[in-house]
Design a protein around this motif. Structure first.
Motif, PDB file in Angstrom:
ATOM      1  N   LYS A   1       0.833  -1.200   0.000  1.00 54.48           N
ATOM      2  CA  LYS A   1       0.000   0.000   0.000  1.00 54.48           C
ATOM      3  C   LYS A   1       0.877   1.263   0.000  1.00 54.48           C
ATOM      4  O   LYS A   1       0.611   2.217  -0.734  1.00 54.48           O
ATOM      5  N   ASN A   2       1.944   1.233   0.784  1.00 56.34           N
ATOM      6  CA  ASN A   2       2.836   2.395   0.838  1.00 56.34           C
ATOM      7  C   ASN A   2       3.520   2.646  -0.500  1.00 56.34           C
ATOM      8  O   ASN A   2       3.665   3.784  -0.935  1.00 56.34           O
ATOM      9  N   GLU A   3       3.946   1.560  -1.139  1.00 58.73           N
ATOM     10  CA  GLU A   3       4.590   1.721  -2.445  1.00 58.73           C
ATOM     11  C   GLU A   3       3.603   2.259  -3.474  1.00 58.73           C
ATOM     12  O   GLU A   3       3.954   3.104  -4.303  1.00 58.73           O
ATOM     13  N   LEU A   4       2.379   1.759  -3.398  1.00 59.66           N
ATOM     14  CA  LEU A   4       1.329   2.285  -4.286  1.00 59.66           C
ATOM     15  C   LEU A   4       1.149   3.777  -4.071  1.00 59.66           C
ATOM     16  O   LEU A   4       1.012   4.548  -5.010  1.00 59.66           O
ATOM     17  N   LYS A   5       1.175   4.158  -2.807  1.00 56.30           N
ATOM     18  CA  LYS A   5       0.962   5.575  -2.480  1.00 56.30           C
ATOM     19  C   LYS A   5       2.050   6.444  -3.104  1.00 56.30           C
ATOM     20  O   LYS A   5       1.762   7.505  -3.648  1.00 56.30           O
ATOM     21  N   HIS A   6       3.293   5.961  -3.067  1.00 55.69           N
ATOM     22  CA  HIS A   6       4.387   6.708  -3.708  1.00 55.69           C
ATOM     23  C   HIS A   6       4.105   6.916  -5.192  1.00 55.69           C
ATOM     24  O   HIS A   6       4.230   8.027  -5.711  1.00 55.69           O
ATOM     25  N   LEU A   7       3.744   5.825  -5.862  1.00 54.03           N
ATOM     26  CA  LEU A   7       3.484   5.909  -7.310  1.00 54.03           C
ATOM     27  C   LEU A   7       2.349   6.882  -7.599  1.00 54.03           C
ATOM     28  O   LEU A   7       2.419   7.693  -8.529  1.00 54.03           O
ATOM     29  N   ILE A   8       1.307   6.775  -6.797  1.00 55.68           N
ATOM     30  CA  ILE A   8       0.116   7.599  -7.028  1.00 55.68           C
ATOM     31  C   ILE A   8       0.418   9.068  -6.745  1.00 55.68           C
ATOM     32  O   ILE A   8       0.051   9.951  -7.527  1.00 55.68           O
ATOM     33  N   ASP A   9       1.123   9.312  -5.647  1.00 55.09           N
ATOM     34  CA  ASP A   9       1.463  10.704  -5.317  1.00 55.09           C
ATOM     35  C   ASP A   9       2.317  11.327  -6.420  1.00 55.09           C
ATOM     36  O   ASP A   9       2.152  12.500  -6.755  1.00 55.09           O
ATOM     37  N   ASP A  10       3.226  10.545  -6.994  1.00 52.82           N
ATOM     38  CA  ASP A  10       4.043  11.056  -8.105  1.00 52.82           C
ATOM     39  C   ASP A  10       3.165  11.457  -9.285  1.00 52.82           C
ATOM     40  O   ASP A  10       3.361  12.506  -9.890  1.00 52.82           O
ATOM     41  N   CYS A  11       2.200  10.599  -9.618  1.00 51.14           N
ATOM     42  CA  CYS A  11       1.307  10.891 -10.755  1.00 51.14           C
ATOM     43  C   CYS A  11       0.483  12.141 -10.472  1.00 51.14           C
ATOM     44  O   CYS A  11       0.292  12.979 -11.360  1.00 51.14           O
ATOM     45  N   ILE A  12       0.006  12.288  -9.254  1.00 50.59           N
ATOM     46  CA  ILE A  12      -0.795  13.467  -8.908  1.00 50.59           C
ATOM     47  C   ILE A  12       0.081  14.717  -8.952  1.00 50.59           C
ATOM     48  O   ILE A  12      -0.330  15.774  -9.452  1.00 50.59           O
ATOM     49  N   PHE A  13       1.320  14.567  -8.489  1.00 55.96           N
ATOM     50  CA  PHE A  13       2.263  15.696  -8.518  1.00 55.96           C
ATOM     51  C   PHE A  13       2.453  16.198  -9.953  1.00 55.96           C
ATOM     52  O   PHE A  13       2.406  17.400 -10.227  1.00 55.96           O
ATOM     53  N   VAL A  14       2.646  15.254 -10.862  1.00 49.71           N
ATOM     54  CA  VAL A  14       2.826  15.627 -12.275  1.00 49.71           C
ATOM     55  C   VAL A  14       1.575  16.330 -12.797  1.00 49.71           C
ATOM     56  O   VAL A  14       1.652  17.373 -13.453  1.00 49.71           O
ATOM     57  N   ALA A  15       0.409  15.773 -12.485  1.00 51.37           N
ATOM     58  CA  ALA A  15      -0.849  16.372 -12.972  1.00 51.37           C
ATOM     59  C   ALA A  15      -1.018  17.791 -12.444  1.00 51.37           C
ATOM     60  O   ALA A  15      -1.457  18.690 -13.167  1.00 51.37           O
ATOM     61  N   LEU A  16      -0.624  18.003 -11.195  1.00 48.11           N
ATOM     62  CA  LEU A  16      -0.783  19.323 -10.586  1.00 48.11           C
ATOM     63  C   LEU A  16       0.223  20.329 -11.148  1.00 48.11           C
ATOM     64  O   LEU A  16      -0.029  21.528 -11.175  1.00 48.11           O
ATOM     65  N   SER A  17       1.361  19.806 -11.595  1.00 51.61           N
ATOM     66  CA  SER A  17       2.409  20.723 -12.044  1.00 51.61           C
ATOM     67  C   SER A  17       2.212  21.166 -13.496  1.00 51.61           C
ATOM     68  O   SER A  17       2.894  22.053 -13.977  1.00 51.61           O
ATOM     69  N   LYS A  18       1.274  20.550 -14.195  1.00 49.82           N
ATOM     70  CA  LYS A  18       1.036  20.924 -15.598  1.00 49.82           C
ATOM     71  C   LYS A  18      -0.200  21.802 -15.692  1.00 49.82           C
ATOM     72  O   LYS A  18      -1.128  21.675 -14.889  1.00 49.82           O
ATOM     73  N   GLU A  19      -0.185  22.614 -16.720  1.00 51.65           N
ATOM     74  CA  GLU A  19      -1.367  23.454 -16.973  1.00 51.65           C
ATOM     75  C   GLU A  19      -2.582  22.568 -17.253  1.00 51.65           C
ATOM     76  O   GLU A  19      -3.665  22.784 -16.747  1.00 51.65           O
ATOM     77  N   GLU A  20      -2.362  21.584 -18.121  1.00 49.13           N
ATOM     78  CA  GLU A  20      -3.426  20.609 -18.387  1.00 49.13           C
ATOM     79  C   GLU A  20      -2.789  19.258 -18.686  1.00 49.13           C
ATOM     80  O   GLU A  20      -1.615  19.181 -19.045  1.00 49.13           O
ATOM     81  N   ILE A  21      -3.583  18.207 -18.529  1.00 50.49           N
ATOM     82  CA  ILE A  21      -3.049  16.865 -18.749  1.00 50.49           C
ATOM     83  C   ILE A  21      -4.114  16.003 -19.417  1.00 50.49           C
ATOM     84  O   ILE A  21      -5.311  16.147 -19.130  1.00 50.49           O
ATOM     85  N   GLU A  22      -3.661  15.146 -20.348  1.00 51.26           N
ATOM     86  CA  GLU A  22      -4.607  14.205 -20.953  1.00 51.26           C
ATOM     87  C   GLU A  22      -4.632  12.980 -20.042  1.00 51.26           C
ATOM     88  O   GLU A  22      -3.661  12.243 -19.935  1.00 51.26           O
ATOM     89  N   VAL A  23      -5.748  12.802 -19.367  1.00 51.22           N
ATOM     90  CA  VAL A  23      -5.802  11.841 -18.258  1.00 51.22           C
ATOM     91  C   VAL A  23      -5.596  10.395 -18.704  1.00 51.22           C
ATOM     92  O   VAL A  23      -4.916   9.618 -18.023  1.00 51.22           O
ATOM     93  N   VAL A  24      -6.125  10.009 -19.861  1.00 52.63           N
ATOM     94  CA  VAL A  24      -6.044   8.595 -20.252  1.00 52.63           C
ATOM     95  C   VAL A  24      -4.584   8.179 -20.491  1.00 52.63           C
ATOM     96  O   VAL A  24      -4.076   7.257 -19.843  1.00 52.63           O
ATOM     97  N   GLU A  25      -3.914   8.895 -21.416  1.00 57.24           N
ATOM     98  CA  GLU A  25      -2.561   8.490 -21.804  1.00 57.24           C
ATOM     99  C   GLU A  25      -1.508   8.922 -20.781  1.00 57.24           C
ATOM    100  O   GLU A  25      -0.492   8.254 -20.613  1.00 57.24           O
ATOM    101  N   ASP A  26      -1.727  10.059 -20.143  1.00 54.99           N
ATOM    102  CA  ASP A  26      -0.658  10.647 -19.334  1.00 54.99           C
ATOM    103  C   ASP A  26      -0.872  10.545 -17.822  1.00 54.99           C
ATOM    104  O   ASP A  26      -0.052  11.010 -17.047  1.00 54.99           O
TER     105      ASP A  26
END
Ligand code: HEM
Ligand code: FES
Lengths: 385, 102
Positions: free
Chosen positions: A100-125
């Motif tokens: 669960k902790n490792e999953l959380k790392h992966l997920i937090d990274d993905c959310i970080f990327v989404a937040l840092s971009k102006e916009e993101i294509e959710v399916v592919e990116d």
């Protein structure tokens, strides 16, 4: 508002006759639509078998694109029980705290990327990278391996030109063969190794059997999870108050995971082959013809669910069949549930709101019935807390 | 406060105490073998099936429609079968004994 809604296109058919017949490459399918009948037929593996010709219980049928039997999916008891026992514990690893902790790392990274971009294509990116990276945990292999899977794009089996694309399927099959060979040469503790070392009926699994398990895991856990994630983002874009609710009451995430999978039903239906002449909803089903268990329709049955077309995140009674029912119920469910639980919780902590910029819906066609299952693309912007 | 005795399939006896939540939740909190509770208690998975001791059955309350429908397809169903996620932990069930089915 409203773009995240998923209608129930089966309602009239389900309440009037309870089934619908669709053609599929000349091998018709009687779709079973009511909750009780779906469960009954799923439970009755003797009459409605999974162990037919490989690929035939899938709709659209895959008999022309593969010969490998997917295990344990295309096997019936008692062999099914024995195969499943070999991997059951492995598929419960997602319940462990470190997973669960490792999953959380992966997920937090993905959310970080989404937040840092102006916009993101959710399916592919977002959804595809997250699904792929999370799968490395389930397989217990290095994270880098997910780069290959991400490069395949969203549809390993499907391309825009034709629904069933043999050349794409071969990319996956060749890849898996290569990975099995590597695992044979190099000792390790991945799922490949686990399978290669497993004992089935006092013998080791054959390479073909290992292949059958791995193909299933790649195929079964890809589009389903991607749609689950993408639909959830669209839902939160329409319902920022739901993000706040989970933030305020984190335990709502537990029931929300079940409710969203019910509402989205990422796998619409799955087939079976009749081993004898029988009837479903008073409709004759000939021996060696196909039915399908329509999880998506059963999950909107108003004889079972109050307000079936509403998303009620804290729904307490929710006997949905989104992960299937009885013997073949989803082996990847613990992984999918954990992923979604962590994702909902992390989003609620980090994201204030999501705004959809544009979208292309993915509409399946089952005969005359059109069902939205997710999105081909969903461009959105994420606003941080 | 309720004290509940769980008997697992391998005859382990686990005494658990709780005040709220579901019987499935109580079992999970005490690592009772054989209660998986995969769906978190919404009645979708059937992995929380128990048999209530016959004398205690009425204490656990009425079977819900949801349970009847689910138990129709479970193995080892008896007149005392329940889905433990559908039973509330409260004073009424104090002292009951339940056997884990799987
Ligand atoms: C939200 C995500 C998912 C949904 C909605 C879903 C849905 C389903 C359904 C409905 C079945 C039953 C099929 C049948 O009865 O013939 C099933 C079986 C299965 N799923 Fe999933 N699945 C999901 C994710 C996954 C993942 C992530 C994996 C693994 C990586 C996976 C692996 C499997 C396997 C191996 C089976 C066959 C089990 C058997 O035949 O005994 N699934 N899934
Ligand atoms: S925990 Fe899933 S049905 Fe009780």
């Amino acid at each position: 508002m409203g773009s995240s809604e998923i209608d129930d296109p089966f309602e009239v058919l389900r309440t009037s006759k309870g089934y619908e017949i669709i053609d599929d490459q000349g091998d018709p399918v009687v779709m079973v639509l009511g909750h009780k009948n779906v469960r009954r037929c799923a439970h009755n593996w003797k009459t409605f078998q999974s162990g037919a010709e490989p690929g035939r219980i899938v709709v659209p049928s895959e008999v022309n694109i593969r010969d490998t039997r997917q295990i344990p999916f295309e096997v019936d008891p008692p062999e099914h029980t024995e195969y499943r026992a070999l991997v059951e514990d492995w598929f419960r690893r997602p319940l462990q705290e470190d997973y669960k902790n490792e999953l959380k790392h992966l997920i937090d990274d993905c959310i970080f990327v989404a937040l840092s971009k102006e916009e993101i294509e959710v399916v592919e990116d977002f959804a595809l990278p997250l699904q792929s990276r999370a799968l490395t945990l389930l397989l217990n292999i290095p994270l880098e391996e997910s780069e290959t899977w991400i490069s395949w794009g969203t549809h390993v089996f499907r391309s825009e030109s034709s629904k069933l694309d043999k050349s794409k399927a071969n990319i996956l099959y060749d890849y898996i063969d290569g990975q099995i060979d590597k695992a044979i040469e190099n000792p390790g503790d991945s799922l490949y190794h686990h399978l290669l070392n497993a004992e089935y009926q006092n013998r080791k699994l054959t390479k073909e059997e290992v292949r059958g398990v791995m193909i299933l895991i790649f195929a079964g856990g890809r589009d389903t999870v991607i749609n689950y994630i993408t639909n959830t983002m669209a839902y939160f874009a329409d319902h920022p108050e739901s993000l706040s609710l989970i933030k305020k009451m984190p335990t709502v995430a537990n029931t929300a995971v079940e409710e969203l999978v019910r509402y989205f039903s990422p796998l619409t239906h799955m087939g079976r082959v009749a081993t004898e002449s029988t009837t479903v909803c008073e409709h004759a089903v000939a021996q060696d013809s196909r039915i399908s268990l329509c999880w998506a329709s059963a999950n909107r049955d108003d004889t079972v669910f109050d307000q079936p077309n509403e998303v009620i995140l804290n729904r307490k009674k929710n006997p949905h069949v989104a992960f299937g029912f009885s013997h073949h119920k989803c082996l990847g469910a613990a992984h999918a549930r954990q992923l979604m639980n962590v994702l909902l919780t992390s989003l609620s902590e980090k994201v204030e709101s999501i705004k959809v910029i544009n979208q292309a819906e993915n509409i399946e066609e089952w005969g005359a019935v059109h069902r939205k299952v997710g999105y081909h693309s969903l461009t959105a912007s994420f606003r941080p807390k | 406060m309720a004290k509940v005795t769980f008997i697992t399939k391998d005859n382990q006896e686990i005494i658990a105490e709780g005040e709220s939540g579901s019987l499935m939740g109580l079992a999970k909190a005490h690592d009772v073998n054989g209660i998986l509770g995969d769906c978190g208690g919404v009645g979708s998975c059937g992995t929380c099936h128990v048999h209530i001791a016959s004398d205690d059955f009425s204490k656990a309350g009425e079977l819900t429609e949801l349970e009847k429908d689910m138990l129709e397809f479970e193995e080892h169903v008896t007149n005392y079968s329940r889905l433990s996620c559908q039973i509330e932990v409260n004073d009424v069930i104090d002292g009951i004994t339940v056997s884990v089915v799987n």
